[in-house]
Structures are given as structure tokens and as C-alpha cells.
Design a protein around this motif. Structure first.
Motif, PDB file in Angstrom:
ATOM      1  N   ASP A   4      36.463  -8.236 102.412  1.00  0.00           N
ATOM      2  CA  ASP A   4      37.592  -8.445 101.515  1.00  0.00           C
ATOM      3  C   ASP A   4      37.672  -7.257 100.564  1.00  0.00           C
ATOM      4  OD1 ASP A   4      39.748  -9.545 100.196  1.00  0.00           O
ATOM      5  OD2 ASP A   4      38.731 -11.406  99.630  1.00  0.00           O
ATOM      6  N   ALA A   5      38.744  -7.235  99.794  1.00  0.00           N
ATOM      7  CA  ALA A   5      38.994  -6.132  98.869  1.00  0.00           C
ATOM      8  C   ALA A   5      38.807  -6.584  97.435  1.00  0.00           C
ATOM      9  CB  ALA A   5      40.412  -5.606  99.049  1.00  0.00           C
ATOM     10  N   LEU A   6      38.313  -5.679  96.608  1.00  0.00           N
ATOM     11  CA  LEU A   6      38.252  -5.875  95.162  1.00  0.00           C
ATOM     12  C   LEU A   6      39.295  -4.970  94.542  1.00  0.00           C
ATOM     13  CD1 LEU A   6      36.840  -7.146  92.689  1.00  0.00           C
ATOM     14  CD2 LEU A   6      35.367  -5.121  92.636  1.00  0.00           C
ATOM     15  N   LEU A   7      40.253  -5.576  93.829  1.00  0.00           N
ATOM     16  CA  LEU A   7      41.320  -4.802  93.217  1.00  0.00           C
ATOM     17  C   LEU A   7      41.045  -4.584  91.735  1.00  0.00           C
ATOM     18  CD1 LEU A   7      42.721  -6.643  95.643  1.00  0.00           C
ATOM     19  CD2 LEU A   7      44.755  -5.480  94.803  1.00  0.00           C
ATOM     20  N   LEU A   8      41.434  -3.418  91.248  1.00  0.00           N
ATOM     21  CA  LEU A   8      41.299  -3.059  89.845  1.00  0.00           C
ATOM     22  C   LEU A   8      42.672  -3.037  89.198  1.00  0.00           C
ATOM     23  CD1 LEU A   8      38.924   0.029  90.321  1.00  0.00           C
ATOM     24  CD2 LEU A   8      38.280  -2.388  90.176  1.00  0.00           C
ATOM     25  N   ASP A   9      42.692  -2.942  87.856  1.00  0.00           N
ATOM     26  CA  ASP A   9      43.965  -2.716  87.182  1.00  0.00           C
ATOM     27  C   ASP A   9      44.168  -1.210  87.003  1.00  0.00           C
ATOM     28  OD1 ASP A   9      42.373  -1.908  85.045  1.00  0.00           O
ATOM     29  OD2 ASP A   9      43.208  -3.346  83.620  1.00  0.00           O
ATOM     30  N   GLY A  10      45.230  -0.830  86.329  1.00  0.00           N
ATOM     31  CA  GLY A  10      45.542   0.587  86.173  1.00  0.00           C
ATOM     32  C   GLY A  10      44.546   1.357  85.342  1.00  0.00           C
ATOM     33  N   LYS A  11      43.723   0.655  84.559  1.00  0.00           N
ATOM     34  CA  LYS A  11      42.717   1.315  83.724  1.00  0.00           C
ATOM     35  C   LYS A  11      41.346   1.372  84.383  1.00  0.00           C
ATOM     36  CE  LYS A  11      44.965  -0.181  79.427  1.00  0.00           C
ATOM     37  NZ  LYS A  11      44.809  -0.973  78.176  1.00  0.00           N
ATOM     38  N   GLY A  12      41.244   0.828  85.594  1.00  0.00           N
ATOM     39  CA  GLY A  12      39.963   0.834  86.279  1.00  0.00           C
ATOM     40  C   GLY A  12      39.095  -0.371  85.993  1.00  0.00           C
ATOM     41  N   ASN A  13      39.688  -1.423  85.405  1.00  0.00           N
ATOM     42  CA  ASN A  13      38.951  -2.666  85.171  1.00  0.00           C
ATOM     43  C   ASN A  13      39.061  -3.574  86.396  1.00  0.00           C
ATOM     44  OD1 ASN A  13      38.224  -2.108  82.418  1.00  0.00           O
ATOM     45  ND2 ASN A  13      40.340  -2.585  81.839  1.00  0.00           N
ATOM     46  N   VAL A  14      38.018  -4.349  86.629  1.00  0.00           N
ATOM     47  CA  VAL A  14      38.024  -5.308  87.727  1.00  0.00           C
ATOM     48  C   VAL A  14      39.109  -6.349  87.472  1.00  0.00           C
ATOM     49  CG1 VAL A  14      36.684  -7.113  88.870  1.00  0.00           C
ATOM     50  CG2 VAL A  14      35.585  -4.952  88.232  1.00  0.00           C
ATOM     51  N   ALA A  15      39.888  -6.677  88.509  1.00  0.00           N
ATOM     52  CA  ALA A  15      40.950  -7.683  88.382  1.00  0.00           C
ATOM     53  C   ALA A  15      40.629  -8.926  89.205  1.00  0.00           C
ATOM     54  CB  ALA A  15      42.297  -7.101  88.797  1.00  0.00           C
ATOM     55  N   GLU A  16      40.631  -8.800  90.525  1.00  0.00           N
ATOM     56  CA  GLU A  16      40.377  -9.940  91.398  1.00  0.00           C
ATOM     57  C   GLU A  16      40.256  -9.461  92.832  1.00  0.00           C
ATOM     58  OE1 GLU A  16      43.705 -12.553  90.916  1.00  0.00           O
ATOM     59  OE2 GLU A  16      44.995 -11.396  92.241  1.00  0.00           O
ATOM     60  N   ALA A  17      39.956 -10.384  93.742  1.00  0.00           N
ATOM     61  CA  ALA A  17      39.951 -10.075  95.172  1.00  0.00           C
ATOM     62  C   ALA A  17      41.354 -10.294  95.722  1.00  0.00           C
ATOM     63  CB  ALA A  17      38.923 -10.938  95.893  1.00  0.00           C
ATOM     64  N   SER A  18      41.515 -10.138  97.025  1.00  0.00           N
ATOM     65  CA  SER A  18      42.862 -10.191  97.597  1.00  0.00           C
ATOM     66  C   SER A  18      43.492 -11.579  97.513  1.00  0.00           C
ATOM     67  CB  SER A  18      42.840  -9.726  99.057  1.00  0.00           C
ATOM     68  OG  SER A  18      42.099 -10.627  99.857  1.00  0.00           O
ATOM     69  N   ALA A  19      42.660 -12.636  97.526  1.00  0.00           N
ATOM     70  CA  ALA A  19      43.214 -13.989  97.471  1.00  0.00           C
ATOM     71  C   ALA A  19      42.331 -14.928  96.666  1.00  0.00           C
ATOM     72  CB  ALA A  19      43.407 -14.532  98.880  1.00  0.00           C
ATOM     73  N   ALA A  20      41.602 -14.392  95.691  1.00  0.00           N
ATOM     74  CA  ALA A  20      40.704 -15.222  94.892  1.00  0.00           C
ATOM     75  C   ALA A  20      40.380 -14.528  93.577  1.00  0.00           C
ATOM     76  CB  ALA A  20      39.404 -15.509  95.658  1.00  0.00           C
ATOM     77  N   ASN A  21      40.088 -15.335  92.561  1.00  0.00           N
ATOM     78  CA  ASN A  21      39.531 -14.797  91.326  1.00  0.00           C
ATOM     79  C   ASN A  21      38.071 -14.421  91.550  1.00  0.00           C
ATOM     80  OD1 ASN A  21      41.467 -17.253  89.708  1.00  0.00           O
ATOM     81  ND2 ASN A  21      41.774 -15.077  89.388  1.00  0.00           N
ATOM     82  N   LEU A  62      44.999 -13.307  88.447  1.00  0.00           N
ATOM     83  CA  LEU A  62      45.912 -14.444  88.536  1.00  0.00           C
ATOM     84  C   LEU A  62      45.307 -15.616  87.770  1.00  0.00           C
ATOM     85  CD1 LEU A  62      48.503 -15.528  90.184  1.00  0.00           C
ATOM     86  CD2 LEU A  62      46.767 -16.696  91.561  1.00  0.00           C
ATOM     87  N   PRO A  63      46.093 -16.370  87.001  1.00  0.00           N
ATOM     88  CA  PRO A  63      45.568 -17.546  86.308  1.00  0.00           C
ATOM     89  C   PRO A  63      45.313 -18.691  87.282  1.00  0.00           C
ATOM     90  CG  PRO A  63      47.909 -17.299  85.852  1.00  0.00           C
ATOM     91  CD  PRO A  63      47.494 -16.078  86.622  1.00  0.00           C
ATOM     92  N   GLY A  64      44.205 -18.597  88.012  1.00  0.00           N
ATOM     93  CA  GLY A  64      43.863 -19.582  89.029  1.00  0.00           C
ATOM     94  C   GLY A  64      43.491 -20.932  88.432  1.00  0.00           C
ATOM     95  N   THR A  65      43.697 -21.990  89.207  1.00  0.00           N
ATOM     96  CA  THR A  65      43.394 -23.339  88.722  1.00  0.00           C
ATOM     97  C   THR A  65      41.892 -23.568  88.601  1.00  0.00           C
ATOM     98  OG1 THR A  65      43.558 -24.184  90.997  1.00  0.00           O
ATOM     99  CG2 THR A  65      45.533 -24.322  89.616  1.00  0.00           C
ATOM    100  N   SER A  66      41.099 -23.102  89.571  1.00  0.00           N
ATOM    101  CA  SER A  66      39.645 -23.259  89.478  1.00  0.00           C
ATOM    102  C   SER A  66      39.090 -22.407  88.340  1.00  0.00           C
ATOM    103  CB  SER A  66      38.976 -22.874  90.796  1.00  0.00           C
ATOM    104  OG  SER A  66      39.272 -23.820  91.808  1.00  0.00           O
ATOM    105  N   ARG A  67      39.602 -21.214  88.203  1.00  0.00           N
ATOM    106  CA  ARG A  67      39.213 -20.332  87.101  1.00  0.00           C
ATOM    107  C   ARG A  67      39.464 -21.024  85.761  1.00  0.00           C
ATOM    108  NH1 ARG A  67      42.225 -17.107  83.837  1.00  0.00           N
ATOM    109  NH2 ARG A  67      41.365 -15.103  83.098  1.00  0.00           N
TER     110      ARG A  67
END
Length: 271
Positions: free
Chosen positions: A166-183, A202-207
Motif C-alpha cells: 500500500d501507499a503512504l501519502l504525505l501532505d504538501g509540507k511533507g507530513n504523514v497524512a494517511e494510506a490510500s484507503a485507511a487512516n 480523512l476524518p474516519g469513523t474508527s479514527r
């Protein structure tokens, strides 16, 4: 047996369902979806998902489906399908419209409910690769589950092509954001941390449930700090999955902490 679904007020076999070729969800990705856990023959967190759907509809200026109708539809589909445990997906589009981007003056949303049984296999640890795609936490669209999922799809495809799960996505500042389909949850400095929505999570329900229970806190995590992370998990409405590695950084398994998280999220059907 052909799976059943609920489409615009009608229960029918999936093989007989038809979406209008002019539907904006099909043509433009103009819509939202919710993936919900089914346990003990019901959707225990239905109201949370309907709350988030309502927020998403307001963000997209999309008339929300009637809440009582959705509750009834969920019950009818569960009864007809006989599903005891698994997942249900609710999809809402802006319906049909003329050519072009401008929506019709009178919107008649398309509402679709599908469901499927879950596998009994426990999800194993995943290997994450840092993606070149970025999450924009300043965009209202980063906080809704829209049908526009191409960046996540591409991120997952590229991660798998490079030997990851899976992929780990960052924001524009290089901070960790989330995976492709999960927090993502990160064990850092003796605490479980999850990135804030301002960093593209994403404001996930489990999160949200973990935050409410005090089992994790929000904090920005620059990618450079991943080397300090001891353990991590991907969390969604359907699963909690340990992370084995992020690029070359290997992570430890923490069964004790995972058991605490899993008990809160999935310990009972009505949790």
C-alpha cells in the motif's frame, strides 16, 4: 446466488441493476460514498456514517437523501441478503444531468446500497511505500469520501508495482497524512498518534472513536520522524491492520496495544 442490492428504493439482483449513462457519478465522479461494517446482522455505526454523509453532502451542495429512507434501506437489504457479518457500501451521486459541468437545476440523487460478506482471515502486516501523490488538507474535498478516488488508486497501483502492499501519502509540507484507503496510527514517544485532518487525513469513523476514547491523539508527524516510530497500524471502518515497514524502515509488532485498539473497535457487535 446473484447478490442483491438496493437502488433508488428498489431491492433487486445486482445483475439487473442499471445506472443511467447520464449519471454524474459515472461521468464526473460527482458523489459520495460510505463503507460501513456489518456485524451481528446490523450496521452498528450507521448513525456516524450518516452524519458524515450529511456533512459531505453539504460540502458538495448535494441534497442529502432522506435519513429515515436510508435506515429502512439498510434494514431491508440486510434482511433480504441474510448478511450477518461483512461490509455495506452506500453510494450517493448527484444523479443525471445535461452535458458539461453545471448540475441540473432540479437534482434527483442516485442512491445505491451494496453489501458483501467478510473474509474470516485476519489481515496481515502491510509494507508501505511513500507515494509521490500528496493530500491537500486545506481542500474541503480532503474531508469527504468523494467518488473522485484516482489519486488514491494511482498511489496504490504504484506502491504495489514497487513491491509494497500500500501507499503512504504525505501532505504538501511533507507530513504523514494517511494510506490510500485507511487512516494511520503511529506509536511515537510512548503515545499513539494520528495525523490531523489539516494534514490531509480523512476524518474516519474508527479514527474518531479512538480519539474520543483517548486511545490516540492528533499530532503532525513529519516523514523524517518515521524512523522514531516503533509500531503503526492502518485503521478503517472494516479493519485494523499492523504495518510491517515504511519504505526501508522496519516496524515492530505490538500485539498488546493492538488488542486494546481492536477490542474498542470490533470487540462487540454494537461497540
Amino acid at each position: 446466488m446473484t447478490p442483491l442490492l438496493w437502488l433508488n428504493g428498489v431491492l433487486l439482483p445486482a445483475s439487473e441493476a442499471r445506472i443511467d449513462p447520464a449519471d454524474r457519478g459515472l461521468l464526473l465522479g460527482d458523489g459520495l460514498f460510505e463503507t460501513m461494517r456489518v456485524a451481528a446482522g446490523c450496521v452498528p455505526l450507521l448513525e456516524r456514517h450518516l452524519d458524515r454523509l450529511a456533512v459531505g453532502c453539504a460540502t458538495l451542495f448535494l441534497p442529502p437523501p432522506d435519513r429515515a429512507m436510508l435506515r429502512q434501506a439498510v434494514g431491508d437489504l440486510l434482511t433480504a441478503s441474510g448478511l450477518v457479518g461483512g461490509g455495506m457500501r452506500l453510494t450517493v451521486t448527484r444523479g443525471c444531468g445535461p452535458r458539461g459541468l453545471r448540475p441540473p437545476a432540479q437534482v434527483q440523487p442516485t442512491v445505491l446500497l451494496t453489501c458483501a460478506a467478510s473474509s474470516n482471515a485476519m489481515p496481515g502486516p502491510v509494507r508501505l511505500g511513500v507515494s509521490r501523490y500528496r493530500r491537500d488538507g486545506s481542500s474541503p474535498l480532503s474531508r469527504v469520501k468523494s467518488l473522485n478516488y484516482l489519486p488514491m488508486i494511482m498511489a496504490r497501483m504504484e506502491a504495489v508495482a514497487s513491491g509494497h502492499d500500500d501507499a503512504l501519502l504525505l501532505d504538501g509540507k511533507g507530513n504523514v497524512a494517511e494510506a490510500s484507503a485507511a487512516n494511520i496510527l503511529l506509536m511515537l514517544e510512548g503515545r499513539i498518534i494520528t495525523p490531523p485532518v489539516e494534514d490531509g487525513a480523512l476524518p474516519g469513523t474508527s479514527r474518531a472513536r479512538l480519539l474520543e476514547a483517548g486511545l490516540c491523539v492528533e499530532q503532525s508527524v513529519p516523514l523524517a520522524r518515521m524512523r522514531e516510530v516503533r509500531a503503526a497500524w492502518l485503521v478503517s471502518a472494516l479493519s485494523l491492520q499492523p504495518v510491517a515497514s515504511v519504505d526501508a524502515h522496519e516496524l515492530k509488532v505490538d500485539p498488546k496495544q493492538e488488542a486494546v485498539l481492536r477490542e474498542l473497535l470490533f470487540g462487540t457487535a454494537m461497540a
